[in-house]
Design an enzyme around this catalytic site. Sequence first.
Site, PDB file in Angstrom:
ATOM      1  N   HIS A 193      -3.486  16.858 -25.076  1.00  0.00           N
ATOM      2  CA  HIS A 193      -3.342  15.440 -24.771  1.00  0.00           C
ATOM      3  C   HIS A 193      -4.537  14.603 -25.212  1.00  0.00           C
ATOM      4  O   HIS A 193      -4.375  13.410 -25.478  1.00  0.00           O
ATOM      5  CB  HIS A 193      -3.086  15.254 -23.273  1.00  0.00           C
ATOM      6  CG  HIS A 193      -1.672  15.549 -22.876  1.00  0.00           C
ATOM      7  ND1 HIS A 193      -1.077  16.762 -23.126  1.00  0.00           N
ATOM      8  CD2 HIS A 193      -0.728  14.790 -22.264  1.00  0.00           C
ATOM      9  CE1 HIS A 193       0.173  16.736 -22.667  1.00  0.00           C
ATOM     10  NE2 HIS A 193       0.391  15.551 -22.155  1.00  0.00           N
ATOM     11  N   LYS A 217       4.795  23.228 -13.816  1.00  0.00           N
ATOM     12  CA  LYS A 217       4.116  21.993 -13.432  1.00  0.00           C
ATOM     13  C   LYS A 217       3.905  21.947 -11.918  1.00  0.00           C
ATOM     14  O   LYS A 217       2.807  21.615 -11.440  1.00  0.00           O
ATOM     15  CB  LYS A 217       4.939  20.786 -13.892  1.00  0.00           C
ATOM     16  CG  LYS A 217       4.397  19.426 -13.468  1.00  0.00           C
ATOM     17  CD  LYS A 217       3.148  19.034 -14.225  1.00  0.00           C
ATOM     18  CE  LYS A 217       2.618  17.660 -13.801  1.00  0.00           C
ATOM     19  NZ  LYS A 217       3.308  16.545 -14.473  1.00  0.00           N
ATOM     20  N   ARG A 265      -5.432  21.638 -12.753  1.00  0.00           N
ATOM     21  CA  ARG A 265      -4.456  20.647 -13.192  1.00  0.00           C
ATOM     22  C   ARG A 265      -4.857  20.050 -14.539  1.00  0.00           C
ATOM     23  O   ARG A 265      -4.013  19.577 -15.296  1.00  0.00           O
ATOM     24  CB  ARG A 265      -4.278  19.541 -12.149  1.00  0.00           C
ATOM     25  CG  ARG A 265      -3.183  18.548 -12.528  1.00  0.00           C
ATOM     26  CD  ARG A 265      -2.745  17.659 -11.392  1.00  0.00           C
ATOM     27  NE  ARG A 265      -1.686  16.750 -11.820  1.00  0.00           N
ATOM     28  CZ  ARG A 265      -0.964  15.996 -11.009  1.00  0.00           C
ATOM     29  NH1 ARG A 265      -1.179  16.048  -9.699  1.00  0.00           N
ATOM     30  NH2 ARG A 265      -0.037  15.194 -11.477  1.00  0.00           N
ATOM     31  N   ARG A 303       0.819  -1.221   0.000  1.00  0.00           N
ATOM     32  CA  ARG A 303       0.000   0.000   0.000  1.00  0.00           C
ATOM     33  C   ARG A 303       0.851   1.270   0.000  1.00  0.00           C
ATOM     34  O   ARG A 303       0.406   2.333   0.404  1.00  0.00           O
ATOM     35  CB  ARG A 303      -0.981   0.018   1.180  1.00  0.00           C
ATOM     36  CG  ARG A 303      -2.026  -1.085   1.138  1.00  0.00           C
ATOM     37  CD  ARG A 303      -3.150  -0.807   2.099  1.00  0.00           C
ATOM     38  NE  ARG A 303      -4.182  -1.830   2.007  1.00  0.00           N
ATOM     39  CZ  ARG A 303      -4.312  -2.849   2.850  1.00  0.00           C
ATOM     40  NH1 ARG A 303      -3.445  -2.977   3.849  1.00  0.00           N
ATOM     41  NH2 ARG A 303      -5.271  -3.726   2.706  1.00  0.00           N
ATOM     42  N   HIS A 349      -3.287  11.510 -27.110  1.00  0.00           N
ATOM     43  CA  HIS A 349      -3.556  10.138 -26.687  1.00  0.00           C
ATOM     44  C   HIS A 349      -4.296   9.356 -27.766  1.00  0.00           C
ATOM     45  O   HIS A 349      -4.054   8.153 -27.956  1.00  0.00           O
ATOM     46  CB  HIS A 349      -4.356  10.135 -25.387  1.00  0.00           C
ATOM     47  CG  HIS A 349      -3.566  10.562 -24.200  1.00  0.00           C
ATOM     48  ND1 HIS A 349      -4.139  10.885 -22.975  1.00  0.00           N
ATOM     49  CD2 HIS A 349      -2.231  10.744 -24.021  1.00  0.00           C
ATOM     50  CE1 HIS A 349      -3.198  11.235 -22.119  1.00  0.00           C
ATOM     51  NE2 HIS A 349      -2.030  11.150 -22.737  1.00  0.00           N
ATOM     52  N   HIS A 384       5.610  10.153 -27.106  1.00  0.00           N
ATOM     53  CA  HIS A 384       4.560  10.917 -26.446  1.00  0.00           C
ATOM     54  C   HIS A 384       4.711  12.408 -26.721  1.00  0.00           C
ATOM     55  O   HIS A 384       3.731  13.104 -27.006  1.00  0.00           O
ATOM     56  CB  HIS A 384       4.592  10.662 -24.934  1.00  0.00           C
ATOM     57  CG  HIS A 384       3.578  11.445 -24.180  1.00  0.00           C
ATOM     58  ND1 HIS A 384       2.219  11.254 -24.319  1.00  0.00           N
ATOM     59  CD2 HIS A 384       3.707  12.455 -23.275  1.00  0.00           C
ATOM     60  CE1 HIS A 384       1.560  12.087 -23.543  1.00  0.00           C
ATOM     61  NE2 HIS A 384       2.440  12.831 -22.897  1.00  0.00           N
ATOM     62  N   GLU A 413       6.550  18.738 -24.700  1.00  0.00           N
ATOM     63  CA  GLU A 413       5.878  19.087 -23.439  1.00  0.00           C
ATOM     64  C   GLU A 413       6.198  20.515 -23.011  1.00  0.00           C
ATOM     65  O   GLU A 413       5.348  21.213 -22.467  1.00  0.00           O
ATOM     66  CB  GLU A 413       6.262  18.107 -22.333  1.00  0.00           C
ATOM     67  CG  GLU A 413       5.611  16.738 -22.443  1.00  0.00           C
ATOM     68  CD  GLU A 413       4.140  16.744 -22.071  1.00  0.00           C
ATOM     69  OE1 GLU A 413       3.624  17.779 -21.600  1.00  0.00           O
ATOM     70  OE2 GLU A 413       3.491  15.699 -22.247  1.00  0.00           O
ATOM     71  N   LYS A 416       1.476  11.624 -10.494  1.00  0.00           N
ATOM     72  CA  LYS A 416       0.676  10.742 -11.340  1.00  0.00           C
ATOM     73  C   LYS A 416       1.507   9.513 -11.708  1.00  0.00           C
ATOM     74  O   LYS A 416       2.609   9.632 -12.219  1.00  0.00           O
ATOM     75  CB  LYS A 416       0.242  11.458 -12.622  1.00  0.00           C
ATOM     76  CG  LYS A 416      -1.031  12.261 -12.494  1.00  0.00           C
ATOM     77  CD  LYS A 416      -1.498  12.692 -13.872  1.00  0.00           C
ATOM     78  CE  LYS A 416      -2.813  13.436 -13.809  1.00  0.00           C
ATOM     79  NZ  LYS A 416      -3.288  13.831 -15.151  1.00  0.00           N
ATOM     80  N   GLU A 449      -6.399  16.784  -9.682  1.00  0.00           N
ATOM     81  CA  GLU A 449      -6.981  17.135 -10.976  1.00  0.00           C
ATOM     82  C   GLU A 449      -8.492  17.350 -10.899  1.00  0.00           C
ATOM     83  O   GLU A 449      -9.273  16.784 -11.650  1.00  0.00           O
ATOM     84  CB  GLU A 449      -6.666  16.057 -12.022  1.00  0.00           C
ATOM     85  CG  GLU A 449      -6.825  16.563 -13.446  1.00  0.00           C
ATOM     86  CD  GLU A 449      -6.346  15.561 -14.496  1.00  0.00           C
ATOM     87  OE1 GLU A 449      -7.020  15.425 -15.519  1.00  0.00           O
ATOM     88  OE2 GLU A 449      -5.300  14.928 -14.270  1.00  0.00           O
ATOM     89  N   ASN A 502      -3.405  18.914 -19.469  1.00  0.00           N
ATOM     90  CA  ASN A 502      -3.797  17.977 -20.524  1.00  0.00           C
ATOM     91  C   ASN A 502      -3.992  18.676 -21.868  1.00  0.00           C
ATOM     92  O   ASN A 502      -4.498  18.057 -22.817  1.00  0.00           O
ATOM     93  CB  ASN A 502      -5.090  17.254 -20.134  1.00  0.00           C
ATOM     94  CG  ASN A 502      -4.900  16.365 -18.919  1.00  0.00           C
ATOM     95  OD1 ASN A 502      -3.907  15.659 -18.810  1.00  0.00           O
ATOM     96  ND2 ASN A 502      -5.844  16.424 -17.994  1.00  0.00           N
TER      97      ASN A 502
END
Length: 362
Positions: A247, A226, A240, A120, A251, A264, A184, A142, A236, A244
């Site tokens: 993105h 960032k 935040r 955990r 994606h 990417h 980015e 993330k 998010e 994206n």
Amino acid sequence: MITLTTQSTHSYPISTQALESEWVSTFLKEKSYKRVFLIIDENVKQFHGDYIQNAISAWGLNLIGLYVVASGEASKSVTEWTKITDALLEADVKRNDAVFVFGGGVTGDLGGFATSTALRGVALVQFPTTILAMVDSAIGGKTGINHPTGKNRIGAFYQPDAVICDAHFLSTLPEDEWYCGIGEMLKYACISTPELFQKIQQLLAANSKWEAQKWEPIIQKSAEIKAQIVAEDEKETGIRAFLNFGHTFAHALEHELGYGKISHGDAVFWGCLAASELSRLVGSPIGTELEAFIPFYAPRFTFNPNTEHLIAAMKTDKKNTSDAITFVLLKTYGEAYLRKLSDKILVEKAWNYALSKTGKTA
């Protein structure tokens, strides 16, 4: 040095210090980790394994295990996550141990997710080794892996104890990875700091593309952007989501072409171009600064994707909650906002615009 303090009051440094620096040594000793397990990208191990091993020895840490991640997007899989989890548990990792992750976005996301789920959660330190990871994926907590239905469909928010960005690792970075990271950084120019457009363009034009020391101020600024956004919105639920930008398009492009076929960062560049055009189509007076980078990315685009398939892939994005697609759009460069759109024609026009700039037909 940047300190990121999240809404959950977790605070950690984002450092550009070298591994052998006094600051890194002091920080790790103060954390009092008992033992350490390494998760490392195969190329990083090949080129920098001795450098890393010498640092760990100098830090006085006991190495209890090592897992080498094959380079490439295919490693962000359930299968690879299971293998790393097995390795961590078989090494008898304890919650007062630490996992050090050395690699780019793939290894960082995968290693971070495995660390978040083993027992955990075990202490995590991210050592990003690519531009993309230093300015984006290693910052903010993330973690995740891909699924056949989409990118990063399985994951968790899990903040590290530190992000240590040593420019030494950039000395062996392939040209493709530089362009990936610049994609980015251009995103940050779009949503936050348009001044970065000119600075990045000047470096590229000056033929000093891969001299790490000349890029460090832009890397630092991108990391700050960032970190500031994550500090305001860790999970998010608000701004935040602006990270994206481009993105949703990117994606879909990665999904349609196959993960790993396009980097990417390259996908993000074309996604930002399409998102900028979509912003214009809905009425925003967007400038043309981003178009100046088309000559750098167009020769790298060797595909001919189907726009119908791309739009279908966009509708499966995990951020969408209905038939409408949620986009991050721009009021102008530097000012982003969220908007849901169900107008397929506008989205298709945005795709066709971006793809027309690749030199391929849509």
